[in-house]
Design an enzyme around this catalytic site. Structure first.
Site, mmCIF file in Angstrom:
data_model
loop_
_atom_site.group_PDB
_atom_site.id
_atom_site.type_symbol
_atom_site.label_atom_id
_atom_site.label_comp_id
_atom_site.label_asym_id
_atom_site.label_seq_id
_atom_site.Cartn_x
_atom_site.Cartn_y
_atom_site.Cartn_z
ATOM 1 N N LYS A 123 1.467 1.478 5.981
ATOM 2 C CA LYS A 123 1.088 2.556 5.051
ATOM 3 C C LYS A 123 -0.116 2.124 4.210
ATOM 4 O O LYS A 123 -0.990 2.933 3.894
ATOM 5 C CB LYS A 123 2.294 2.903 4.170
ATOM 6 C CG LYS A 123 3.389 3.600 5.003
ATOM 7 C CD LYS A 123 4.683 3.797 4.256
ATOM 8 C CE LYS A 123 5.449 2.517 4.068
ATOM 9 N NZ LYS A 123 6.897 2.644 3.890
ATOM 10 N N SER A 180 6.354 -2.093 8.062
ATOM 11 C CA SER A 180 6.561 -0.791 7.431
ATOM 12 C C SER A 180 5.668 -0.653 6.196
ATOM 13 O O SER A 180 4.948 0.336 6.029
ATOM 14 C CB SER A 180 8.048 -0.673 7.064
ATOM 15 O OG SER A 180 8.271 0.398 6.204
ATOM 16 N N ARG A 192 16.090 2.993 11.110
ATOM 17 C CA ARG A 192 16.558 1.683 10.607
ATOM 18 C C ARG A 192 17.649 1.863 9.561
ATOM 19 O O ARG A 192 18.616 1.107 9.502
ATOM 20 C CB ARG A 192 15.380 0.904 10.012
ATOM 21 C CG ARG A 192 14.443 0.350 11.066
ATOM 22 C CD ARG A 192 13.137 -0.105 10.451
ATOM 23 N NE ARG A 192 13.326 -1.158 9.478
ATOM 24 C CZ ARG A 192 12.518 -1.368 8.440
ATOM 25 N NH1 ARG A 192 11.468 -0.607 8.230
ATOM 26 N NH2 ARG A 192 12.773 -2.348 7.605
ATOM 27 N N ASP A 244 6.129 4.995 11.037
ATOM 28 C CA ASP A 244 6.988 4.315 10.062
ATOM 29 C C ASP A 244 8.060 5.271 9.540
ATOM 30 O O ASP A 244 9.213 4.874 9.377
ATOM 31 C CB ASP A 244 6.168 3.759 8.896
ATOM 32 C CG ASP A 244 7.087 3.141 7.854
ATOM 33 O OD1 ASP A 244 7.812 2.205 8.212
ATOM 34 O OD2 ASP A 244 7.121 3.628 6.707
ATOM 35 N N HIS A 291 1.223 -2.581 -4.634
ATOM 36 C CA HIS A 291 2.524 -2.144 -4.112
ATOM 37 C C HIS A 291 3.603 -3.117 -4.553
ATOM 38 O O HIS A 291 3.432 -4.330 -4.470
ATOM 39 C CB HIS A 291 2.479 -2.099 -2.582
ATOM 40 C CG HIS A 291 3.762 -1.658 -1.969
ATOM 41 N ND1 HIS A 291 4.079 -0.327 -1.790
ATOM 42 C CD2 HIS A 291 4.826 -2.365 -1.520
ATOM 43 C CE1 HIS A 291 5.284 -0.239 -1.259
ATOM 44 N NE2 HIS A 291 5.763 -1.459 -1.073
HETATM 45 N N1 URA Z 1 9.815 -0.460 1.819
HETATM 46 C C1 URA Z 1 9.206 0.063 2.897
HETATM 47 O O1 URA Z 1 8.242 0.823 2.782
HETATM 48 N N2 URA Z 1 9.675 -0.289 4.113
HETATM 49 C C2 URA Z 1 10.717 -1.125 4.302
HETATM 50 O O2 URA Z 1 11.062 -1.395 5.424
HETATM 51 C C3 URA Z 1 11.343 -1.646 3.161
HETATM 52 C C4 URA Z 1 10.865 -1.304 1.926
#
Ligand code: URA
Length: 441
Positions: free
Chosen positions: A187, A183, A168, A161, A82
């Site tokens: 995932k 966040s 947010r 999320d 990621h």
């Molecule tokens: N990427 C995400 O998945 N979440 C965030 O809060 C910021 C970047």
């Protein structure tokens, strides 16, 4: 429990218990807590922060809020990778098939671009017919059959999320390290790979603007992985200037193909090889760093890495010929060259501004859900440290019209700083954090 008490406790700077965090996330996911209370709590977290245990609890509660794929119950090892996002960041497109071609399965769920940073799903959708919206069964069966799957994020994955991120975004509570870490990692935990490599970008084109902030985000995500039993490493890497030369979807796919052929730009190729080798070492698939690098090189030279990308594209409904012959990828109707306004060394190329310029050509979205034009974008002809004469090619613009190119010239020129004396480009990789040495360089 009462939401107001939990908000008050965080507002006062106290640590929340695991039970309080679980309750808050569960109640919010099921819409028993309204957005205004969650927004107040998120703002309290922004101001007061959370300790590692609280951040880890929040992540686990969010990961459990929806579907859990548990991919490593099917295959082991299975890796995930990621990036926190940058401009010209096509690393996933090259690293995933490289690692899969070396015999290690890669399960990748990825997002769309928003703002100046691109998203792997948008890039993949430059390939005709390729589907990234896969069902759980398709995701798992493509992974099992091909050792690689590249899919869009399922809405059922960590739905807490999805709801919290949307909130947010409109309440100025994105920029909080514990919230960003929870966040991202929620995932990743919901996908359930056995090993994760994070690329935390830092610099003008990244979310994290300082090395300290990037280090802290990397550290807490490695810590969360360790607490949750997901082996996680994090590389903190530079995002001052765009990565590689291509910015824009089809252009970036073509550059990823060039990397897999061993013909990519030096900076992005080096990063891809490094990350691929790191994944082979961390899973124990290669006994040493040298052996991992040798295998990565062999996967490129033999053509197996490129063949793996073509194979998975076909499995997901895409046209493999566009991978074998990238000139078949969609191409913008107008290609126009911006030339250097002066002679000198390039001292800086502001990644965020380049990303915004590519967005104006249609390569990105200003608002969630906006359509994008996969054909458009920019090809940088020179990078930081290069010397150009006035009039030399600087940026190739791929656009829908001459007017769009003309409108962009000044904005693009403003992305550059010039120097009369030689300039060294900085390091690409600042540090790698592993579970055993979370602070090591
Ligand atoms: N990427 C995400 O998945 N979440 C965030 O809060 C910021 C970047």
């Amino acid at each position: 429990m009462q939401a107001v008490e939990i908000i008050q406790k965080k507002r006062n700077g106290d640590a929340l218990t695991t039970e309080e965090i679980n309750w808050l996330v569960e109640q919010y996911t099921h819409e028993h807590i309204p957005d205004y209370q969650m927004a107040a709590w998120l703002m309290a977290v922004c101001w007061r922060g959370m300790d590692d245990r609280e951040t880890s609890d929040l992540t686990l509660a969010m990961a459990r809020s929806g579907e859990q794929l548990r991919v490593c119950e099917r295959l082991k090892p299975v890796v995930d990778k990621h990036s926190t996002g940058g401009v010209g960041d096509k690393v996933t497109l090259a690293v995933a098939p490289l690692v899969a071609a070396c015999g290690v399965a890669v399960a990748k769920m990825t997002g769309r671009g928003l703002g100046h940073t691109g998203g792997t799903v948008d890039k993949l959708e430059s390939i005709s017919g390729l589907r990234t919206a896969l069902t759980r069964e398709e995701f798992l069966s493509i992974l099992q059959e091909h050792g690689l799957v590249l899919a869009g994020q399922s809405a059922e994955l960590a739905p807490a999320d999805g709801k919290m991120y949307a909130l947010r975004d409109v309440t100025a509570t994105v920029e909080s390290i514990p919230l960003i870490a929870a966040s991202i990692m929620s995932k990743k935990l919901a996908v359930g790979a056995s090993h994760l490599l994070l690329d935390v970008k830092v610099g003008a084109g990244a979310f994290m603007k300082t090395r300290e902030a990037a280090h802290e985000l990397a550290r807490i995500m490695v810590e969360i992985g360790q607490r949750a039993g997901l082996y996680t490493e994090a590389a903190v890497t530079a995002m001052e200037q765009p990565l590689g030369r291509a910015v824009g979807n089809a252009l970036e796919v073509a550059e990823a193909i060039a990397i897999l052929r061993g013909e990519g730009p030096a900076d992005v190729s080096q990063l891809c090889r490094h990350e691929a080798a790191e994944l082979l070492v961390m899973t124990g698939s290669a006994p040493t760093r040298e052996e991992a690098e040798r295998r990565v090189q062999e996967a490129i030279e033999s053509g197996r890495a490129l063949a793996k990308l073509a194979e998975v594209c076909e499995a997901q409904g895409g046209d493999p010929q566009q991978i074998e012959q990238p000139e078949r990828l969609p191409r913008a109707p107008v290609i126009s060259m911006l030339t250097a306004p002066c002679s000198g060394y390039i001292a800086a190329i502001h990644a965020e501004r380049v990303g915004l310029a590519a967005m104006r050509l249609g390569a990105g979205r200003f608002r969630k859900g906006d359509p994008i034009d996969h054909r458009t974008g920019l090809l940088l002809q020179a990078k930081v440290g290069d010397y150009l004469q006035a009039g030399d090619p600087l940026v190739e613009m791929h656009a829908r019209s001459e007017e769009e190119c003309a409108a962009l010239r000044q904005e693009l020129l403003a992305c550059y700083r010039w120097s009369e004396t030689p300039v060294q480009s900085g390091p690409l990789i600042y540090e790698i954090l592993t579970p055993s040495q979370k602070g090591a360089s």
